[in-house]
Design an enzyme around this catalytic site. Sequence first.
Site, PDB file in Angstrom:
ATOM      1  N   HIS A 191       0.856  -1.184   0.000  1.00  0.00           N
ATOM      2  CA  HIS A 191       0.000   0.000   0.000  1.00  0.00           C
ATOM      3  C   HIS A 191       0.895   1.237   0.000  1.00  0.00           C
ATOM      4  O   HIS A 191       2.024   1.211   0.500  1.00  0.00           O
ATOM      5  CB  HIS A 191      -0.886   0.024   1.237  1.00  0.00           C
ATOM      6  CG  HIS A 191      -1.916  -1.050   1.275  1.00  0.00           C
ATOM      7  ND1 HIS A 191      -2.923  -1.045   2.210  1.00  0.00           N
ATOM      8  CD2 HIS A 191      -2.113  -2.152   0.513  1.00  0.00           C
ATOM      9  CE1 HIS A 191      -3.690  -2.099   2.024  1.00  0.00           C
ATOM     10  NE2 HIS A 191      -3.211  -2.786   0.993  1.00  0.00           N
TER      11      HIS A 191
ATOM     12  N   GLU B  74       0.849   4.011   1.740  1.00  0.00           N
ATOM     13  CA  GLU B  74       1.255   4.502   3.060  1.00  0.00           C
ATOM     14  C   GLU B  74       2.264   3.563   3.726  1.00  0.00           C
ATOM     15  O   GLU B  74       3.232   4.007   4.335  1.00  0.00           O
ATOM     16  CB  GLU B  74       0.041   4.669   3.982  1.00  0.00           C
ATOM     17  CG  GLU B  74      -1.025   5.591   3.446  1.00  0.00           C
ATOM     18  CD  GLU B  74      -2.075   4.878   2.589  1.00  0.00           C
ATOM     19  OE1 GLU B  74      -3.125   5.486   2.359  1.00  0.00           O
ATOM     20  OE2 GLU B  74      -1.850   3.728   2.161  1.00  0.00           O
TER      21      GLU B  74
ATOM     22  N   CYS C  32      -5.412   2.278   6.288  1.00  0.00           N
ATOM     23  CA  CYS C  32      -5.999   1.055   6.839  1.00  0.00           C
ATOM     24  C   CYS C  32      -5.236   0.673   8.114  1.00  0.00           C
ATOM     25  O   CYS C  32      -4.194   1.266   8.425  1.00  0.00           O
ATOM     26  CB  CYS C  32      -5.940  -0.066   5.798  1.00  0.00           C
ATOM     27  SG  CYS C  32      -4.276  -0.750   5.539  1.00  0.00           S
TER      28      CYS C  32
ATOM     29  N   CYS D 150      -1.484  -0.066   7.421  1.00  0.00           N
ATOM     30  CA  CYS D 150      -0.711   1.140   7.136  1.00  0.00           C
ATOM     31  C   CYS D 150      -0.575   2.015   8.369  1.00  0.00           C
ATOM     32  O   CYS D 150       0.487   2.603   8.610  1.00  0.00           O
ATOM     33  CB  CYS D 150      -1.356   1.916   5.990  1.00  0.00           C
ATOM     34  SG  CYS D 150      -1.276   1.023   4.417  1.00  0.00           S
TER      35      CYS D 150
END
Length: 157
Positions: A53, A55, A83, A86
């Site tokens: 991801h 992040e 999320c 992250c």
Amino acid sequence: MSPIMYLRRANEVAKRARAAGNTPFGAILVGPDGEVLMEQGNAEYDLHDATAHAEMTLASRASREYSKEFLKDCTLYTTCEPCPMCSGGIYWANIGHVAFGITESRLLELTGDDEKNPTFSMGADKVFAAGQKEIELQGPFPEVEGEIVEVHAGFWK
């Protein structure tokens, strides 16, 4: 630059991620002086890594390049609320400030049950609140919601 300008820059990164065949998420790291230090889009399909991801990858890169003391005064700007995975990466990297464009619940409205993004119903605030250090969380920013949503249009089933 204002938070809105940084979020727009993160959204440009999300556009590039989508154009490269990845999911449309983007994040940038901004230093205490306002300088953009890093940009990162989702790269999971390029790397075949479901944890890539924007992040999480940015937090990992930042933790290798900068000290925890320095990162405490930095801000991660991201198109969508991080999320839980992250948020954990941001916490462990010691990035002290996070600003996001749209909420995890708004993202869920966009993605539905698409298997490419089985969105959590748990905001970053809950993850950060469970930790032992304070991370400042700002968002959502309604001023950029339409721009961020537009990047997701037609992507999810």
